[in-house]
Structures are given as structure tokens and as C-alpha cells.
Design a protein around this motif. Structure first.
Motif, PDB file in Angstrom:
ATOM      1  N   SER A 146     -26.574 108.075 -87.332  1.00 24.37           N
ATOM      2  CA  SER A 146     -27.676 107.550 -87.695  1.00 24.37           C
ATOM      3  C   SER A 146     -27.409 105.932 -87.381  1.00 24.37           C
ATOM      4  N   GLU A 147     -27.950 104.863 -88.055  1.00 24.16           N
ATOM      5  CA  GLU A 147     -27.429 103.364 -87.844  1.00 24.16           C
ATOM      6  C   GLU A 147     -28.064 103.135 -86.455  1.00 24.16           C
ATOM      7  N   PHE A 148     -29.163 103.888 -86.103  1.00 21.63           N
ATOM      8  CA  PHE A 148     -29.967 103.354 -84.857  1.00 21.63           C
ATOM      9  C   PHE A 148     -29.410 103.788 -83.563  1.00 21.63           C
ATOM     10  N   TRP A 149     -28.401 104.581 -83.621  1.00 19.23           N
ATOM     11  CA  TRP A 149     -27.574 104.881 -82.435  1.00 19.23           C
ATOM     12  C   TRP A 149     -28.445 105.399 -81.337  1.00 19.23           C
ATOM     13  N   THR A 150     -29.725 106.534 -81.746  1.00 13.38           N
ATOM     14  CA  THR A 150     -30.322 106.776 -80.639  1.00 13.38           C
ATOM     15  C   THR A 150     -31.015 105.696 -79.928  1.00 13.38           C
ATOM     16  N   TYR A 151     -31.328 104.327 -80.399  1.00 14.75           N
ATOM     17  CA  TYR A 151     -31.728 103.329 -79.638  1.00 14.75           C
ATOM     18  C   TYR A 151     -30.729 102.506 -79.069  1.00 14.75           C
ATOM     19  N   SER A 152     -29.735 102.070 -79.792  1.00 13.91           N
ATOM     20  CA  SER A 152     -28.802 101.139 -79.332  1.00 13.91           C
ATOM     21  C   SER A 152     -27.630 101.653 -78.213  1.00 13.91           C
ATOM     22  N   LEU A 153     -27.345 102.913 -78.401  1.00 15.19           N
ATOM     23  CA  LEU A 153     -26.395 103.376 -77.444  1.00 15.19           C
ATOM     24  C   LEU A 153     -27.004 103.643 -75.942  1.00 15.19           C
ATOM     25  N   PRO A 154     -27.944 104.317 -75.858  1.00 13.89           N
ATOM     26  CA  PRO A 154     -28.381 104.592 -74.622  1.00 13.89           C
ATOM     27  C   PRO A 154     -28.795 103.190 -74.014  1.00 13.89           C
ATOM     28  N   ARG A 155     -29.519 102.152 -74.626  1.00 13.34           N
ATOM     29  CA  ARG A 155     -29.763 101.035 -73.932  1.00 13.34           C
ATOM     30  C   ARG A 155     -28.993 100.099 -73.495  1.00 13.34           C
ATOM     31  N   ARG A 156     -27.571 100.645 -73.787  1.00 12.80           N
ATOM     32  CA  ARG A 156     -26.410  99.730 -73.597  1.00 12.80           C
ATOM     33  C   ARG A 156     -25.599 100.373 -72.298  1.00 12.80           C
ATOM     34  N   VAL A 157     -25.682 101.922 -72.451  1.00 13.28           N
ATOM     35  CA  VAL A 157     -24.570 102.465 -71.617  1.00 13.28           C
ATOM     36  C   VAL A 157     -25.401 103.706 -70.603  1.00 13.28           C
ATOM     37  N   GLY A 158     -26.588 103.675 -70.982  1.00 15.48           N
ATOM     38  CA  GLY A 158     -27.640 104.544 -70.360  1.00 15.48           C
ATOM     39  C   GLY A 158     -27.560 106.219 -71.041  1.00 15.48           C
ATOM     40  N   ALA A 159     -28.683 106.937 -70.842  1.00 14.09           N
ATOM     41  CA  ALA A 159     -28.712 108.067 -71.615  1.00 14.09           C
ATOM     42  C   ALA A 159     -27.498 109.179 -71.412  1.00 14.09           C
ATOM     43  N   GLU A 160     -27.170 109.356 -70.098  1.00 13.33           N
ATOM     44  CA  GLU A 160     -26.358 110.139 -69.760  1.00 13.33           C
ATOM     45  C   GLU A 160     -24.931 109.932 -70.227  1.00 13.33           C
ATOM     46  N   THR A 161     -24.374 108.371 -70.287  1.00 17.31           N
ATOM     47  CA  THR A 161     -23.151 108.191 -70.731  1.00 17.31           C
ATOM     48  C   THR A 161     -23.228 108.349 -72.352  1.00 17.31           C
ATOM     49  N   ALA A 162     -24.484 108.042 -72.982  1.00 17.79           N
ATOM     50  CA  ALA A 162     -24.609 108.146 -74.409  1.00 17.79           C
ATOM     51  C   ALA A 162     -24.279 109.572 -74.899  1.00 17.79           C
ATOM     52  N   GLU A 163     -24.786 110.452 -74.167  1.00 21.05           N
ATOM     53  CA  GLU A 163     -24.766 112.006 -74.464  1.00 21.05           C
ATOM     54  C   GLU A 163     -23.298 112.227 -74.132  1.00 21.05           C
ATOM     55  N   ARG A 164     -22.524 111.797 -73.136  1.00 21.75           N
ATOM     56  CA  ARG A 164     -21.051 112.253 -73.057  1.00 21.75           C
ATOM     57  C   ARG A 164     -20.136 111.523 -74.276  1.00 21.75           C
ATOM     58  N   LEU A 165     -20.683 110.364 -74.703  1.00 23.56           N
ATOM     59  CA  LEU A 165     -19.720 109.660 -75.485  1.00 23.56           C
ATOM     60  C   LEU A 165     -19.791 110.428 -76.962  1.00 23.56           C
ATOM     61  N   THR A 166     -21.036 110.754 -77.263  1.00 25.88           N
ATOM     62  CA  THR A 166     -21.163 111.299 -78.471  1.00 25.88           C
ATOM     63  C   THR A 166     -20.778 112.853 -78.606  1.00 25.88           C
ATOM     64  N   SER A 167     -20.842 113.575 -77.428  1.00 25.07           N
ATOM     65  CA  SER A 167     -20.755 115.097 -77.496  1.00 25.07           C
ATOM     66  C   SER A 167     -19.149 115.396 -77.227  1.00 25.07           C
ATOM     67  N   GLU A 168     -18.451 114.706 -76.336  1.00 27.96           N
ATOM     68  CA  GLU A 168     -17.108 114.550 -76.332  1.00 27.96           C
ATOM     69  C   GLU A 168     -16.196 113.958 -77.321  1.00 27.96           C
ATOM     70  N   ALA A 169     -16.735 113.166 -78.035  1.00 28.77           N
ATOM     71  CA  ALA A 169     -16.314 112.658 -79.240  1.00 28.77           C
ATOM     72  C   ALA A 169     -14.684 112.244 -79.094  1.00 28.77           C
ATOM     73  N   LEU A 170     -14.360 111.451 -77.932  1.00 29.73           N
ATOM     74  CA  LEU A 170     -13.162 110.842 -77.531  1.00 29.73           C
ATOM     75  C   LEU A 170     -13.067 109.374 -78.005  1.00 29.73           C
ATOM     76  N   PRO A 171     -11.988 108.889 -78.318  1.00 35.55           N
ATOM     77  CA  PRO A 171     -11.805 107.496 -78.533  1.00 35.55           C
ATOM     78  C   PRO A 171     -11.936 106.830 -77.032  1.00 35.55           C
ATOM     79  N   VAL A 172     -12.307 105.405 -77.210  1.00 37.33           N
ATOM     80  CA  VAL A 172     -12.646 104.719 -75.948  1.00 37.33           C
ATOM     81  C   VAL A 172     -11.992 103.336 -76.123  1.00 37.33           C
ATOM     82  N   SER A 173     -11.261 103.124 -75.026  1.00 32.23           N
ATOM     83  CA  SER A 173     -10.239 101.893 -75.190  1.00 32.23           C
ATOM     84  C   SER A 173     -11.229 100.763 -74.812  1.00 32.23           C
ATOM     85  N   ALA A 174     -10.751  99.561 -75.166  1.00 30.25           N
ATOM     86  CA  ALA A 174     -11.779  98.348 -75.068  1.00 30.25           C
ATOM     87  C   ALA A 174     -11.985  98.173 -73.727  1.00 30.25           C
TER      88      ALA A 174
END
Length: 278
Positions: A146-174
Motif C-alpha cells: 500500500s502507501e501508494f506504491w503502485t503510483y510512486s514506484l513505477p513513476r520512478r523506475v518504470g513499470a518493468e523494474t517496479a514489477e521486478r523489485l516487488t516480485s523478487e523481494a531482494l534488498p537493494v543497495s544505495a
């Protein structure tokens, strides 16, 4: 409080040269219903001040890890408390997203996860200490998110990367977060020096002659996005998915939450595995 007071507080606001600094530090980065409501009240106060830049965070500790699973687990009604906590978190994130009269910077001196990452992404710029780690997903707790992730995440990284980040559920370094657009600026500073460096960068941003144009452009873009799809629609869709999970006694979330809080193996409970789940 006067500058010479050293009384401890988990939320503080101070102002200097047209810049507001709203710092918060909650143990472990978890934010209960009460934490979220208090921080929202402080944020609304900060918006009454005459500033052109507002910095959220900036401490060396965790930025935010989203809703407070320990408080939820201790509640006599975990499903109801999960819902109350999520609503309070959404209210806070929405307030940041709807701020159009100044630039908002999220300053991450430490790690962030789940709704805490989405709180940061609601800001106009995300500044992250180079040693921090982000977990921009919910799946390991059996949640859609929630927390508007379906709006905020794709607009920053694109739909494809947003899908990968949320489905793979791996940590991301800075560093990786900066490469993919999740973070706007890496702050190469020791933890104890982070706040001072953020203050310096914020002063430069406030002095930028292009700042008024950026604020105007921000308001225009938010209006255009609202016409295309209102924030209320993102919120309604996400919360419907989350409510169904919270109030389903058989949902994996409850066993996963309990195991996480008690630091024991989750047994047969499994995170969401359906298509499109987070």
C-alpha cells in the motif's frame, strides 16, 4: 524546544534560512498507528511554516520500515490494528504526495523497507547515505502493499523494474538504488556526519535560482497526474487488497508476522506467490 534544550523527542522540527527540517527516529524504524498520526500532525505543522524546502528524516538511524508489526502482534485485535496502522501510514504518505507549494526531500541516513520506502518516494527528491539498504517490497510478509506504491514506484523506475523489485523481494543497495532511479542522490558520509551534509545540500537547493520554477512544475505535474488517475483511486485499490489479507484468518500474513516478531521459523506459512502479488 529552545536550541539549548536536550530533552529527548522522537519527532523534532527546526527551521533555518527558509528550510524546514522534520526529523523522526522510531526504534527499529517501525511506525505504529500513534507514530504515524503524530508524525502527520508534525508534518502539517511544518507546512504552515514559510519554507521553500522541507527535509524529512536526516538522522543516522533507520528512516522507516513501515507499519509496526510488534504493536500489531501485541494487539488484542491484530487484524484491526493492522488496518488502523495502514490507514495512518497512508494518510501520512498522501500528505507528502499532495504537497505542491515547496520541494520535499526524504533524507535516508539509514535503512528503509516496505511502506517506509514508499514514504521516501512520496518526496520530490530522495537522498540516501551510501551505506544504506532499501527493501522496496512487501511480499516476504505476505502482503500486496500500500502507501501508494503502485503510483510512486513505477513513476520512478518504470513499470518493468517496479514489477521486478516487488516480485523478487531482494534488498537493494544505495548504489543500485541510485542507478535505477529509486534514489536521486547518494550522500557519501559517515553516519555521524550525515545530518550535517544534508543541511549543506539543502542550503544549496534552497539557494538554487531554479527552485521556484521546479515548485511550479511540480504542482503542474501533480495536477496532470490527478486528472489521469486520482490518488484516491490508487489508495482505494491498494487498500481493498490489503483489507482482504488482514481480515482473512488463513492469510499467510498472520503466521509470517508472528514468526517475524518472535524470531522463529515461519513453518508452513509462505509469502504471496500469485501473479502480480507483492
Amino acid at each position: 524546544l529552545p536550541p539549548n534544550r536536550t530533552t529527548w523527542s522522537d519527532i523534532r522540527y527546526r527551521q533555518r534560512d527558509g528550510i524546514g527540517f522534520l526529523s523522526f527516529s522510531f526504534p527499529g524504524g517501525a511506525m505504529s498507528t500513534n507514530h504515524c498520526r503524530r508524525l502527520l500532525a508534525a508534518y502539517r505543522y511544518a507546512l504552515t511554516r514559510s519554507t521553500s524546502v522541507l527535509v524529512l528524516g536526516g538522522a543516522r538511524d533507520f528512516f522507516s520500515n513501515g507499519i509496526h508489526l510488534n504493536v500489531i502482534e501485541a494487539s488484542s485485535d491484530p487484524a484491526g490494528e493492522s488496518w488502523s496502522n495502514l490507514i495512518a501510514m497512508n494518510d501520512l504518505v498522501e500528505a507528502v504526495l499532495r504537497t505542491t507549494d515547496r520541494l520535499v526531500v526524504a533524507a535516508l541516513g539509514g535503512n528503509a523497507a516496505a511502506g517506509g520506502v514508499m514514504l521516501a518516494l512520496a518526496a520530490d527528491e530522495v537522498w540516501c547515505r551510501s551505506g544504506s539498504v532499501l527493501n522496496p517490497h512487501y511480499r516476504n510478509m505476505g502482503l500486496y502493499g500500500s502507501e501508494f506504491w503502485t503510483y510512486s514506484l513505477p513513476r520512478r523506475v518504470g513499470a518493468e523494474t517496479a514489477e521486478r523489485l516487488t516480485s523478487e523481494a531482494l534488498p537493494v543497495s544505495a548504489a543500485k538504488a541510485a542507478r535505477i532511479g529509486l534514489v536521486d542522490r547518494l550522500v557519501n558520509a559517515q553516519a555521524r556526519e550525515f545530518t550535517t551534509e544534508v543541511e549543506r545540500l539543502a542550503a544549496a537547493l534552497a539557494d538554487d535560482p531554479d527552485l521556484p520554477r521546479r515548485i511550479t512544475a511540480k504542482a503542474t505535474a501533480r495536477h496532470a497526474d490527478e486528472l489521469q488517475r486520482p490518488l484516491a483511486e490508487y489508495r482505494r485499490t491498494e487498500l481493498a487488497r490489503m483489507r482482504a489479507i488482514f481480515f482473512d484468518p488463513q492469510a499467510p500474513y498472520h503466521a509470517l508476522r508472528s514468526a517475524f516478531v518472535r524470531k522463529v521459523p515461519s513453518g508452513s506459512a509462505r509469502p504471496l506467490a500469485t501473479e502480480g502479488a507483492r
